[in-house]
Enzyme design. Sequence first.
Site, PDB file in Angstrom:
ATOM      1  N   SER A   1       1.090  -1.213  -0.080  1.00 61.78           N
ATOM      2  CA  SER A   1      -0.185  -0.051  -0.189  1.00 61.78           C
ATOM      3  C   SER A   1       0.909   1.274   0.224  1.00 61.78           C
ATOM      4  O   SER A   1       2.143   1.187   0.666  1.00 61.78           O
ATOM      5  CB  SER A   1      -1.115   0.059   1.238  1.00 61.78           C
ATOM      6  OG  SER A   1      -1.810   1.261   1.541  1.00 61.78           O
TER       7      SER A   1
ATOM      8  N   TYR B   1      -1.264  -0.456  10.065  1.00 66.84           N
ATOM      9  CA  TYR B   1      -1.302  -0.934   8.501  1.00 66.84           C
ATOM     10  C   TYR B   1      -0.030  -0.592   7.808  1.00 66.84           C
ATOM     11  O   TYR B   1       0.461  -1.371   6.861  1.00 66.84           O
ATOM     12  CB  TYR B   1      -2.498  -0.279   7.983  1.00 66.84           C
ATOM     13  CG  TYR B   1      -2.894  -0.495   6.655  1.00 66.84           C
ATOM     14  CD1 TYR B   1      -3.353  -1.776   6.302  1.00 66.84           C
ATOM     15  CD2 TYR B   1      -2.788   0.498   5.645  1.00 66.84           C
ATOM     16  CE1 TYR B   1      -3.725  -2.052   4.809  1.00 66.84           C
ATOM     17  CE2 TYR B   1      -3.296   0.167   4.193  1.00 66.84           C
ATOM     18  CZ  TYR B   1      -3.544  -1.003   3.892  1.00 66.84           C
ATOM     19  OH  TYR B   1      -3.999  -1.467   2.646  1.00 66.84           O
TER      20      TYR B   1
ATOM     21  N   LYS C   1       2.434  -3.032   5.795  1.00 69.65           N
ATOM     22  CA  LYS C   1       2.495  -2.920   4.420  1.00 69.65           C
ATOM     23  C   LYS C   1       3.831  -2.704   3.698  1.00 69.65           C
ATOM     24  O   LYS C   1       4.258  -3.321   2.689  1.00 69.65           O
ATOM     25  CB  LYS C   1       1.365  -1.867   3.854  1.00 69.65           C
ATOM     26  CG  LYS C   1       0.076  -2.553   3.724  1.00 69.65           C
ATOM     27  CD  LYS C   1      -0.052  -3.799   3.064  1.00 69.65           C
ATOM     28  CE  LYS C   1      -1.493  -4.072   2.865  1.00 69.65           C
ATOM     29  NZ  LYS C   1      -1.813  -5.499   2.192  1.00 69.65           N
TER      30      LYS C   1
END
Length: 307
Positions: A155, A168, A172
Amino acid sequence: MSKNTGMVEGKVVVVTGAGGGIGRDIALAMARDGAKVVVNDIGASVSGEGADAGPAQSVVNEIKALGGEGVANTDSVSEAASAGRIIECALDTFGRVDVVVNNAGILRDRFFHKMGVDEWDAVIKVHLYGAYHVSRAAAPHFKAQASGNYIHMTSTSGLIGNLGQANYSAAKLGVTALSKSIALDMERFNVRSNCIAPFAWSRMIGAIPTDTPEEQARVDRIKQMTPAKIAPLVVCLASDEASEANGQVFAVRNNEIFLMSQPRPVRSVHRSEGWSPASVASHALPALKAMFYPLDRSADVFSWDPI
């Protein structure tokens, strides 16, 4: 079944988190191009709660309606034993495994100074541990058959940055390093590993506020970026046509495909007598400052409307 190109004809593909969103479209695209697909999804909410076998089986039903072959699997990627069962499902059903698409993910967004350990652990376990566990379970089979292919979802939250996503983002960016390590370690066995940072409207970003006309307009633009726009690159990378792509990081944004940079030195300073804290402050930092990176977020870098 009406196929696109047959680029992955006969390959056995595992797609995690394939009960909806990006994963579903990848699974369907793989099937249309001739792959046999293991559709893995525990059927949980975006935050990872409430398992339900329905979504995975629903996608398998769609694959079979197309005339393709698929099997549902509801094991979690977040633990080694259950991740191993995902790969075993491919072996038991189709006799081999050729491609792993690590797509499963959850969100527990929170500003860093408010983030709890449970919110950190849950996201890291699904994204980073999940990518490791499923990849590791497939590795002996890839090595033995001297072929295999990993495609991981990263991401721009990790590659560039975003607010309120420390868990997150860390996971990622970790996935991109994992992918590069797999590419380096398994190249000798004809195994490839690449990453994709997808831009797509899905449940994962469905909580973006729409309180103002500007925010609503932005969401309307984002909704153009359907999950189906990600699938063509994934299918191509899974095929033998992409044999030269290994250890790369791509991004897909509506109809655009990007090759993303990887960290490399951009400027250096040198003093023959070495450095002191004072000379670092007076010489090194001023000399390097012109190349400092701003505190960009993903939207600052990808600032134009999707094409």
